[in-house]
Design a protein around this motif. Structure first.
Motif, PDB file in Angstrom:
ATOM      1  N   GLN A 135       0.985  -1.224  -0.073  1.00  0.00           N
ATOM      2  CA  GLN A 135      -0.063  -0.208  -0.031  1.00  0.00           C
ATOM      3  C   GLN A 135       1.017   1.217  -0.034  1.00  0.00           C
ATOM      4  O   GLN A 135       0.639   2.245  -0.569  1.00  0.00           O
ATOM      5  N   ARG A 136       2.010   1.260   0.477  1.00  0.00           N
ATOM      6  CA  ARG A 136       2.863   2.132   0.440  1.00  0.00           C
ATOM      7  C   ARG A 136       3.353   2.843  -0.830  1.00  0.00           C
ATOM      8  O   ARG A 136       3.403   3.969  -1.411  1.00  0.00           O
ATOM      9  N   ASN A 137       3.791   1.633  -1.507  1.00  0.00           N
ATOM     10  CA  ASN A 137       4.134   1.577  -2.852  1.00  0.00           C
ATOM     11  C   ASN A 137       2.747   2.331  -3.853  1.00  0.00           C
ATOM     12  O   ASN A 137       2.836   3.121  -4.771  1.00  0.00           O
ATOM     13  N   ALA A 138       1.721   1.855  -3.450  1.00  0.00           N
ATOM     14  CA  ALA A 138       0.462   2.006  -4.064  1.00  0.00           C
ATOM     15  C   ALA A 138       0.373   3.693  -3.871  1.00  0.00           C
ATOM     16  O   ALA A 138       0.285   4.496  -4.952  1.00  0.00           O
ATOM     17  N   LEU A 271       0.224   3.183 -10.964  1.00  0.00           N
ATOM     18  CA  LEU A 271       0.044   1.620 -10.782  1.00  0.00           C
ATOM     19  C   LEU A 271       1.164   0.864 -10.265  1.00  0.00           C
ATOM     20  O   LEU A 271       1.423  -0.167 -10.025  1.00  0.00           O
ATOM     21  N   ASN A 272       2.146   1.759  -9.254  1.00  0.00           N
ATOM     22  CA  ASN A 272       3.255   1.352  -8.851  1.00  0.00           C
ATOM     23  C   ASN A 272       2.720   0.309  -7.598  1.00  0.00           C
ATOM     24  O   ASN A 272       3.521  -0.750  -7.399  1.00  0.00           O
ATOM     25  N   ALA A 276       4.287  -3.520  -7.327  1.00  0.00           N
ATOM     26  CA  ALA A 276       5.218  -4.067  -6.082  1.00  0.00           C
ATOM     27  C   ALA A 276       4.888  -5.323  -5.495  1.00  0.00           C
ATOM     28  O   ALA A 276       5.431  -5.693  -4.798  1.00  0.00           O
ATOM     29  N   ARG A 277       3.887  -5.618  -5.901  1.00  0.00           N
ATOM     30  CA  ARG A 277       3.289  -7.148  -5.687  1.00  0.00           C
ATOM     31  C   ARG A 277       4.161  -8.215  -6.159  1.00  0.00           C
ATOM     32  O   ARG A 277       4.252  -9.299  -5.772  1.00  0.00           O
ATOM     33  N   GLY A 320       8.216   6.860 -14.412  1.00  0.00           N
ATOM     34  CA  GLY A 320       7.190   6.504 -13.664  1.00  0.00           C
ATOM     35  C   GLY A 320       7.388   5.322 -12.891  1.00  0.00           C
ATOM     36  O   GLY A 320       6.741   5.108 -11.619  1.00  0.00           O
ATOM     37  N   LEU A 321       8.319   4.562 -13.258  1.00  0.00           N
ATOM     38  CA  LEU A 321       8.672   3.343 -12.511  1.00  0.00           C
ATOM     39  C   LEU A 321       9.578   3.849 -11.404  1.00  0.00           C
ATOM     40  O   LEU A 321       9.594   3.095 -10.075  1.00  0.00           O
TER      41      LEU A 321
END
Length: 408
Positions: A135-138, A271-272, A276-277, A320-321
């Motif tokens: 969720q942090r990545n999101a 979409l990060n 990240a998953r 963006g990545l």
């Protein structure tokens, strides 16, 4: 942390307060750039002297960013963000009252000491306080996308307002005052408080450095520096000269093309959390450099302005990545009591890349008369080498795949 789900909490007011704080940060330079000719005319100075309006803002931030981060760690990041927003906004509005260029420069220096990239880094530190895991990545991705969208809109807004008056763009800084009030009244304190018992600045800096895993920190800071060198030097400097000189595009079309081509960065950043998953942060950063490489080599290989647009879109995917993944990686590496300082040091790294990037691409083109295609191609080759080096540094596939990839 307070939110443990893996998705973006779209119904959370906190998310929108963080987005608002991040959105005012890119107004630092993007809205002022189009006004520089009008400023030169208004104060009857040369274009070089009007350009100091940008320099006066950037210089203090490069030095003071870690200091602001230190105080954010000591006294609480929300408690520091609010006065930074206020000073940033009030100093920007005060420019509209200036009657001499030196007054404009002095007020811009005050702005730069607390605003722009410093605000962006403090906002990213708050994201690290409130969220963890995927969720942090999101949320990092959404906030990074907000920064990208704001940065893209800045030149358009600045150009429209500057056409009316040289000081028109500076009225936009009033939004920072409104955001400061909203953050003060409605943003709940993060679950991590400030560490107020530090003996002094040197003690803080020593402890902050000791808290970071040196190897991983160097990889992330180094990748951040390299990515922004390619962005500032390649995309924002060399590509416009290439489009103008080789394809004969006017400045307005150049700006629109570069802005449109880099918009994929914002879309990919959103979409990060999903990415990240499946990949680690360093794996996502390495993938970002593959995008950089393909984009820059593509600009070199194409023979049309449309081709430049498409290949720059690939570069935008890479950017963006990198943006949210590097921020998430730094947030994870930093202890909660040092997160503000560690994230603010990112500001110094970005500003350093902003200073170094343009000469790396323009000097070979002008001094060696090789054109802009060759430096861009070499930048792409360098990006691919960085991607390979990152994969090797994290141990190949095992280091690239996220630890949560096999979880249900």
């Amino acid at each position: 942390m307070a939110d443990s789900d893996v998705g973006v909490p779209w119904r959370s007011p906190r998310l929108y307060l963080l987005l608002a704080t991040a959105a005012v940060a890119p107004l630092d330079v993007t809205v002022v750039g189009p006004a520089l000719p009008a400023i030169a005319d208004a104060f009857e100075v040369s274009s070089a002297r009007s350009g100091l309006v940008i320099t006066a803002f950037a210089a203090p931030g490069a030095v003071l960013a870690p200091v602001v981060g230190m105080y954010a760690d000591r006294f609480g990041r929300r408690r520091v963000v609010v006065p930074c927003l206020l000073v940033y906004g009030v100093a920007g509005l005060a420019v509209t009252l200036a009657t001499d260029l030196w007054q404009v420069l002095a007020l811009r220096a005050v702005q730069g000491s607390v605003g722009g990239s410093i605000l962006a880094s403090l906002t990213l530190a708050l994201v690290g306080d409130y969220y963890d895991g995927p969720q942090r990545n999101a949320v990092m991705g959404v906030v990074s996308a907000g920064i990208s969208f704001s940065a893209a809109a800045g030149p358009v807004l600045g150009g429209v307002l500057a056409a009316r008056s040289w000081d028109g763009p500076f009225y936009l800084y009033g939004t920072s005052v409104v955001v400061a009030a909203a953050v003060y009244w409605f943003l709940d304190p993060p679950p991590i408080g400030g560490a107020t018992d530090r003996e002094g600045s040197w003690s803080y800096l020593r402890d902050a450095a000791a808290s970071l895993p040196a190897r991983e920190a160097l990889l992330v800071y180094g990748a951040t520096f390299g990515g922004f060198v390619l962005f500032f030097g390649g995309v924002l400097t060399a590509v416009p000269f290439l489009l103008e000189g080789t394809y004969g595009l006017a400045s307005g079309r150049v700006g629109a093309l570069v802005t449109g081509a880099t918009m994929p960065a914002a879309v990919v950043a959103v979409l990060n959390g999903r990415f990240a998953r499946h990949l680690s942060n360093l794996g996502l950063i390495a993938a970002g450099f593959v995008g950089y490489a393909a984009g820059l080599v593509g600009v070199w290989a194409t023979t049309s302005a449309t081709g430049v647009l498409l290949t720059l879109g690939v570069f935008g995917v890479g950017h963006g990545l990198l943006l949210p993944s590097a921020a998430s990686a730094l947030s994870e590496l930093a202890g909660p009591e040092f997160r503000g300082g560690v994230m603010s040091l990112r500001t110094s790294v970005v500003l350093g890349a902003q200073a170094v990037g343009p000469p790396l691409f323009t000097l070979p083109a002008t001094r060696l008369d090789v054109g802009y295609e060759l430096p861009l191609a070499l930048g792409g080759v360098g990006a691919m080498l960085v991607a390979v080096g990152l994969v090797a540094a994290v141990g190949g596939r095992a280091g690239v795949v996220a630890a949560t990839a096999g979880e249900p």
